[in-house]
Design a protein around this motif. Structure first.
Motif, PDB file in Angstrom:
ATOM      1  N   GLY B 280      21.057 -34.167  -8.301  1.00  0.00           N
ATOM      2  CA  GLY B 280      20.472 -34.941  -9.401  1.00  0.00           C
ATOM      3  C   GLY B 280      19.458 -34.095 -10.153  1.00  0.00           C
ATOM      4  N   TYR B 281      18.610 -33.386  -9.402  1.00  0.00           N
ATOM      5  CA  TYR B 281      17.569 -32.549 -10.007  1.00  0.00           C
ATOM      6  C   TYR B 281      18.202 -31.356 -10.742  1.00  0.00           C
ATOM      7  CZ  TYR B 281      13.277 -29.841 -10.499  1.00  0.00           C
ATOM      8  OH  TYR B 281      12.214 -29.134 -11.003  1.00  0.00           O
ATOM      9  N   ASN B 282      19.150 -30.699 -10.060  1.00  0.00           N
ATOM     10  CA  ASN B 282      19.795 -29.518 -10.656  1.00  0.00           C
ATOM     11  C   ASN B 282      20.494 -29.854 -11.970  1.00  0.00           C
ATOM     12  OD1 ASN B 282      18.957 -27.889  -8.633  1.00  0.00           O
ATOM     13  ND2 ASN B 282      20.883 -27.874  -7.503  1.00  0.00           N
ATOM     14  N   GLU B 283      21.187 -31.017 -11.988  1.00  0.00           N
ATOM     15  CA  GLU B 283      21.895 -31.415 -13.210  1.00  0.00           C
ATOM     16  C   GLU B 283      20.905 -31.740 -14.319  1.00  0.00           C
ATOM     17  OE1 GLU B 283      25.232 -31.044 -13.724  1.00  0.00           O
ATOM     18  OE2 GLU B 283      24.986 -30.084 -11.774  1.00  0.00           O
ATOM     19  N   ALA B 284      19.754 -32.325 -13.938  1.00  0.00           N
ATOM     20  CA  ALA B 284      18.721 -32.632 -14.946  1.00  0.00           C
ATOM     21  C   ALA B 284      18.256 -31.332 -15.603  1.00  0.00           C
ATOM     22  CB  ALA B 284      17.544 -33.354 -14.296  1.00  0.00           C
ATOM     23  N   VAL B 285      18.078 -30.294 -14.782  1.00  0.00           N
ATOM     24  CA  VAL B 285      17.643 -28.991 -15.318  1.00  0.00           C
ATOM     25  C   VAL B 285      18.738 -28.417 -16.205  1.00  0.00           C
ATOM     26  CG1 VAL B 285      16.923 -26.647 -14.721  1.00  0.00           C
ATOM     27  CG2 VAL B 285      16.200 -28.562 -13.287  1.00  0.00           C
ATOM     28  N   LYS B 289      17.125 -29.638 -22.626  1.00  0.00           N
ATOM     29  CA  LYS B 289      16.971 -28.690 -23.744  1.00  0.00           C
ATOM     30  C   LYS B 289      15.784 -27.765 -23.474  1.00  0.00           C
ATOM     31  CE  LYS B 289      19.072 -31.680 -27.177  1.00  0.00           C
ATOM     32  NZ  LYS B 289      18.804 -32.838 -27.998  1.00  0.00           N
ATOM     33  N   ASP B 290      14.828 -28.249 -22.669  1.00  0.00           N
ATOM     34  CA  ASP B 290      13.634 -27.442 -22.404  1.00  0.00           C
ATOM     35  C   ASP B 290      13.500 -27.210 -20.893  1.00  0.00           C
ATOM     36  OD1 ASP B 290      11.296 -26.101 -22.518  1.00  0.00           O
ATOM     37  OD2 ASP B 290      10.061 -27.832 -23.070  1.00  0.00           O
ATOM     38  N   LYS B 291      14.315 -26.284 -20.408  1.00  0.00           N
ATOM     39  CA  LYS B 291      14.365 -26.044 -18.957  1.00  0.00           C
ATOM     40  C   LYS B 291      13.042 -25.483 -18.431  1.00  0.00           C
ATOM     41  CE  LYS B 291      19.334 -25.016 -18.763  1.00  0.00           C
ATOM     42  NZ  LYS B 291      19.680 -25.308 -20.170  1.00  0.00           N
ATOM     43  N   SER B 292      12.286 -24.822 -19.292  1.00  0.00           N
ATOM     44  CA  SER B 292      11.083 -24.110 -18.817  1.00  0.00           C
ATOM     45  C   SER B 292      10.020 -25.067 -18.281  1.00  0.00           C
ATOM     46  CB  SER B 292      10.502 -23.277 -19.960  1.00  0.00           C
ATOM     47  OG  SER B 292      10.051 -24.154 -20.985  1.00  0.00           O
ATOM     48  N   GLN B 293      10.075 -26.343 -18.667  1.00  0.00           N
ATOM     49  CA  GLN B 293       9.034 -27.284 -18.242  1.00  0.00           C
ATOM     50  C   GLN B 293       9.274 -27.838 -16.828  1.00  0.00           C
ATOM     51  OE1 GLN B 293       6.073 -27.863 -19.798  1.00  0.00           O
ATOM     52  NE2 GLN B 293       6.916 -26.129 -20.940  1.00  0.00           N
ATOM     53  N   PHE B 294      10.513 -27.643 -16.329  1.00  0.00           N
ATOM     54  CA  PHE B 294      10.791 -28.139 -14.965  1.00  0.00           C
ATOM     55  C   PHE B 294      10.016 -27.309 -13.958  1.00  0.00           C
ATOM     56  CE2 PHE B 294      14.278 -30.203 -17.085  1.00  0.00           C
ATOM     57  CZ  PHE B 294      14.408 -31.382 -16.373  1.00  0.00           C
ATOM     58  N   GLY B 295       9.481 -27.995 -12.964  1.00  0.00           N
ATOM     59  CA  GLY B 295       8.669 -27.301 -11.959  1.00  0.00           C
ATOM     60  C   GLY B 295       7.201 -27.247 -12.350  1.00  0.00           C
ATOM     61  N   LYS B 296       6.904 -27.681 -13.588  1.00  0.00           N
ATOM     62  CA  LYS B 296       5.502 -27.648 -14.029  1.00  0.00           C
ATOM     63  C   LYS B 296       4.944 -29.055 -14.218  1.00  0.00           C
ATOM     64  CE  LYS B 296       6.178 -23.258 -16.356  1.00  0.00           C
ATOM     65  NZ  LYS B 296       6.501 -22.630 -17.624  1.00  0.00           N
ATOM     66  N   ILE B 303      12.290 -38.467 -12.035  1.00  0.00           N
ATOM     67  CA  ILE B 303      13.260 -39.539 -12.309  1.00  0.00           C
ATOM     68  C   ILE B 303      14.632 -39.187 -11.740  1.00  0.00           C
ATOM     69  CG2 ILE B 303      14.595 -40.572 -14.212  1.00  0.00           C
ATOM     70  CD1 ILE B 303      11.989 -40.717 -15.821  1.00  0.00           C
ATOM     71  N   SER B 304      15.097 -37.974 -11.987  1.00  0.00           N
ATOM     72  CA  SER B 304      16.453 -37.578 -11.566  1.00  0.00           C
ATOM     73  C   SER B 304      16.569 -37.556 -10.046  1.00  0.00           C
ATOM     74  CB  SER B 304      16.800 -36.193 -12.114  1.00  0.00           C
ATOM     75  OG  SER B 304      16.694 -36.213 -13.492  1.00  0.00           O
ATOM     76  N   SER B 305      15.586 -36.969  -9.396  1.00  0.00           N
ATOM     77  CA  SER B 305      15.634 -36.846  -7.941  1.00  0.00           C
ATOM     78  C   SER B 305      15.544 -38.206  -7.258  1.00  0.00           C
ATOM     79  CB  SER B 305      14.480 -35.931  -7.496  1.00  0.00           C
ATOM     80  OG  SER B 305      14.223 -36.088  -6.148  1.00  0.00           O
ATOM     81  N   GLU B 306      14.600 -39.039  -7.704  1.00  0.00           N
ATOM     82  CA  GLU B 306      14.387 -40.330  -7.023  1.00  0.00           C
ATOM     83  C   GLU B 306      15.508 -41.330  -7.295  1.00  0.00           C
ATOM     84  OE1 GLU B 306      12.295 -41.530  -4.595  1.00  0.00           O
ATOM     85  OE2 GLU B 306      12.129 -39.375  -4.477  1.00  0.00           O
ATOM     86  N   THR B 307      16.092 -41.288  -8.510  1.00  0.00           N
ATOM     87  CA  THR B 307      17.228 -42.178  -8.786  1.00  0.00           C
ATOM     88  C   THR B 307      18.397 -41.786  -7.885  1.00  0.00           C
ATOM     89  OG1 THR B 307      16.518 -42.207 -11.092  1.00  0.00           O
ATOM     90  CG2 THR B 307      18.688 -43.120 -10.616  1.00  0.00           C
ATOM     91  N   ALA B 308      18.647 -40.491  -7.784  1.00  0.00           N
ATOM     92  CA  ALA B 308      19.815 -40.014  -7.038  1.00  0.00           C
ATOM     93  C   ALA B 308      19.674 -40.301  -5.541  1.00  0.00           C
ATOM     94  CB  ALA B 308      20.006 -38.518  -7.269  1.00  0.00           C
ATOM     95  N   ASN B 309      18.487 -40.047  -4.964  1.00  0.00           N
ATOM     96  CA  ASN B 309      18.408 -40.237  -3.505  1.00  0.00           C
ATOM     97  C   ASN B 309      18.468 -41.712  -3.107  1.00  0.00           C
ATOM     98  OD1 ASN B 309      15.701 -41.063  -3.775  1.00  0.00           O
ATOM     99  ND2 ASN B 309      14.879 -39.082  -3.174  1.00  0.00           N
ATOM    100  N   ASN B 310      17.934 -42.605  -3.958  1.00  0.00           N
ATOM    101  CA  ASN B 310      18.067 -44.028  -3.606  1.00  0.00           C
ATOM    102  C   ASN B 310      19.481 -44.543  -3.866  1.00  0.00           C
ATOM    103  OD1 ASN B 310      15.035 -44.151  -3.263  1.00  0.00           O
ATOM    104  ND2 ASN B 310      15.628 -46.276  -2.951  1.00  0.00           N
ATOM    105  N   ALA B 311      20.161 -43.961  -4.878  1.00  0.00           N
ATOM    106  CA  ALA B 311      21.557 -44.345  -5.113  1.00  0.00           C
ATOM    107  C   ALA B 311      22.415 -43.955  -3.910  1.00  0.00           C
ATOM    108  CB  ALA B 311      22.082 -43.667  -6.369  1.00  0.00           C
ATOM    109  N   ALA B 312      22.013 -42.876  -3.234  1.00  0.00           N
ATOM    110  CA  ALA B 312      22.789 -42.413  -2.075  1.00  0.00           C
ATOM    111  C   ALA B 312      22.636 -43.333  -0.863  1.00  0.00           C
ATOM    112  CB  ALA B 312      22.356 -40.998  -1.699  1.00  0.00           C
TER     113      ALA B 312
END
Lengths: 236, 497
Positions: B280-285, B289-296, B303-312
């Motif tokens: 979920g996180y990797n696909e969000a990255v 359009k602005d990949k540089s802001q991820f991790g900061k 949103i991407s990580s938490e939606t995906a892990n609860n969906a699982a």
């Protein structure tokens, strides 16, 4: 040597020795089963072989890549445990030696009657006497060794507690255990330790002994056994 | 419409029974609480509660664990965001952006996003689970014999070995340790004693409850004790400011994408939510359009990580209930709850205990919904609970685990086994091994060996017989592909870490 460090050899040797030990032990149950031609050993021996292969694979990988995780999913497990160990200097041979010495104390307590039994015949009272004398002696040994190894002492304390449960019971040992854990975790305020004992023992005894009637170990040494039974009568 | 009627019936059964309501809310609050307290996790709570589920009905026991699963996965996000300590591996990607948000003074927005997205992801997955599990179970009854179950166990273990441990090899060693622990005791075909070392206790095998308690609850205390020695506990300053509706709508594509990813990853036995959160996180990255802001400190990462892990979480119930195969450590403990009530999860549960299944489905649906309300309230109260120093929490957890291990069979040696497992878990974890892998191996070991023996007898000891069965051959091929690709990736793929 590539990126190999001595710890990698120790790790590989551990898994290979464990594999060899389990393989040798598997001859104890190497019997045929009429309806199953693979017998009782095929499954465990396959697992043992895979374990040895995985250990060698790990060593080969460490030769090329050292301690690098394999992919981002591997990094997910980095919960800070390795970092904490490194920061605290808990990776040296001397730390491991003193930790395993501390961990051996509970087992010495459990085997004490067997050791004394080699010299003289012990009846039930004799076993109790040996255990009653050994426990405080080993506790002093524990106190001496724990001074230089806090984390090792925390690892050994619950095992020591479990070893004493059979003889001295939960009811007498649990408050002492709480004191030990809180002290080892750095708490020094006596009133807070007393409050913790009162709250934890109150919750556990009310919930499990009074409400759920869970029978906890009463011990078999006097006066612990009598103390436990009196407390149970009071609570139930 | 059958599913709808069953859902209504399940809901009525759940909320018409005062004990059921009590257990439901206990599970909701407990899962979030243990997920959100640094040092313990939903697995700690589940391991402590496991022995006591013997005193509950099977319905209540399974329902309690499924509720803890849903809310615990969300709860683990709180520690990931506030302390950079993921409550479970599936919360690790949440920390990538959640913790930087805390450092930027945006902890409230990050926790608020986790609350809303966990609830949305989990609720939607629960609905899909209700619609999909029964048809899959019906198909499984006819399509899955011992060769297929063995092949699925093999595939599940192959995939599980690639996650959870620091390296692929450590993943495999962890699983093999679990499989070898499962060997102790009588062999499943001839009843021959193995590795009993002339100890009567070992004849019945090593009980999984003290082992699980030791590996999860006790080792966690030991690890935290060591961390305390390095001084790592910090009292955070947090507030819960939910992100605005407009802000959430702006990320609707990320939410929908993560639900789809989370659900499909969750179905795979062995890895479920962890892979879901990472993908979920990797696909969000990848799509940003602005990949540089991820991790900061980018909200979309949380949103991407938490939606995906609860969906699982909803999806992970499909292999458990339809095929009897756990998808992770907590679902492996659910197998234990089934076994304590003389039941085996699998397709027959739908035929023999439909009420149980639908009460569990309803409970999971409402547990995910309740994350919205209870999550908001609980996060506020957790601020105060976080002030309880660990030195007072640790003896309580250790003694609860002692009572839990002893209560199973009334044997002190189970307590000893638990603390030895705790010490072993401590050394294994700090060396990068996976405790979840060991537990999966322990739980799947018996099923694996038994189905392998049955399969070989069925196939007249012809190895190629597996290839005559389409489902088994596809699963075995997938397992070998997974193993080969993970070895290739470990040696030859470039890593940025």
């Amino acid at each position: 040597m590539g990126k190999l460090r001595p710890v990698h050899f120790v790790e590989a040797a551990f898994w290979l020795l464990l594999s060899a030990f389990l393989y040798i032990e598997s001859f104890d149950f190497d019997r045929s089963i009429e309806i199953y031609k693979f017998g009782a050993t095929a499954w465990p021996r396959t697992l043992i072989l895979l374990m040895a292969l995985a250990a060698l694979g790990q060593l080969l990988f460490q030769y090329y890549a050292g301690d690098r995780p394999t992919g981002s999913l591997g990094a997910a497990t980095d919960d800070g445990a390795q970092e904490a160990a490194r920061k605290a200097g808990h990776s040296s041979v001397s730390w491991y030696a003193s930790t395993f010495l501390l961990l051996a104390i509970p087992f010495l307590y459990m085997r004490a009657p067997d050791f004394v039994g080699l010299l003289t015949t012990l009846d039930k009272q004799g076993v109790h006497l040996v255990k009653g004398v050994t426990a405080p002696i080993l506790f002093v040994v524990y106190l001496v060794f724990m001074r230089g190894n806090h984390v090792g002492a925390i690892l050994a304390l619950p095992i020591f507690f479990a070893a004493l449960l059979e003889d001295m019971g939960f009811y007498a040992m649990a408050p002492l255990f709480i004191i030990g854990v809180t002290l080892l975790m750095g708490e020094r305020r006596l009133q807070w330790i007393a409050l913790t004992i009162a709250l934890i023992m109150g919750v556990l005894l009310l919930m499990f002994v009074s409400l759920l009637y869970v029978g906890l170990p009463t011990g078999n040494l006097s006066p612990f056994y009598e103390f436990s039974n009196q407390l149970i009568i009071l609570l139930q | 419409m059958d599913a709808y009627a069953n859902f209504i019936n399940g809901t009525i059964t759940l909320f018409s029974d005062p004990m059921g309501i009590l257990i439901f809310f206990g599970g909701v609050v407990g899962g979030m609480l243990f997920g959100a307290i640094p040092g313990v996790s939903m697995l700690t709570l589940a391991a402590i509660l496991l022995p006591f589920t013997a005193h509950l009905s099977a319905e209540h026991g399974i329902m309690l664990f499924s509720v803890i699963y849903c809310t615990g996965v969300y709860g683990g996000a709180i520690t990931a965001i506030l302390f950079n300590i993921p409550g479970a591996p599936e919360n690790a990607p949440t920390a990538f952006d959640g913790y930087p948000m805390t450092k930027n003074g945006e902890a409230g927005r990050a926790v608020g996003a986790a609350v809303m997205c966990s609830a949305i992801g989990g609720t939607v997955a629960a609905v899909i689970m209700m619609l999909a599990t029964a048809p899959i179970a019906n198909w499984a009854i006819s399509a899955f014999g011992p060769p297929e179950i063995f092949a699925l166990v093999f595939f599940g273990l192959a995939v599980a070995a690639t996650v959870g441990a620091k390296t692929l090899w450590k993943g495999w060693l962890s699983i093999l340790v679990g499989l070898l622990i499962a060997v102790v005791g009588m062999d499943p075909v001839g009843g021959i004693e193995r590795y009993d070392f002339n100890m009567p206790y070992l004849l019945a095998g090593i009980h999984f409850i003290p082992t699980i308690l030791g590996f999860f609850a006790v080792s966690e205390i030991f690890i935290q004790a060591e961390k305390k020695a390095t001084g790592s506990f910090k009292a955070p300053k947090i507030s819960v400011d939910f992100p605005s509706v407009a802000e959430l709508l702006a990320h609707k594509v990320a939410v929908i994408r993560s639900i789809v990813i989370g659900f499909f990853c969750g179905v795979l036995p062995g890895i479920g939510a962890t892979l879901a959160a990472f993908m979920g996180y990797n696909e969000a990255v990848r799509w940003s359009k602005d990949k540089s802001q991820f991790g900061k400190g980018k909200l979309e990462g949380v949103i991407s990580s938490e939606t995906a892990n609860n969906a699982a979480t909803g999806a992970a119930m499909i292999p458990l209930l339809a095929l009897g195969l756990p998808g992770g450590a907590l679902t492996a403990m659910m197998v234990g709850v089934f076994q304590m009530h003389d039941m085996e999860p699998g397709p027959l549960v739908f035929l023999n205990s439909p009420d149980l299944v639908w009460v569990v489905f309803s409970a999971m649906f409402f547990a995910n919904l309740s994350i919205l309300l209870v999550g908001y309230l609980e996060t506020k109260t957790i601020i105060n609970l976080l002030r309880i120093p660990f030195q007072f929490l640790a003896p309580l957890i250790l003694l609860l685990a002692t009572v839990g291990a002893y209560a199973v069979r009334g044997l002190v040696i189970d307590v000893l086994v638990m603390f030895i497992a705790g010490a072993a878990g401590f050394f294994l974890r700090r060396s990068g091994y996976s405790l979840a892998g060991i537990v999966l191996g322990l739980i799947l070991g018996k099923i694996g060996e038994q189905t392998f023996a049955q399969a070989m007898q069925m196939l007249h000891f012809e190895w190629l017989g597996f290839l005559d069965r389409p489902v088994a051959s596809v699963l075995i091929a997938a397992a070998f592909l997974t193993i080969l690709s993970s070895i290739y990736s470990a040696f030859f793929k470039k890593h940025t870490q």
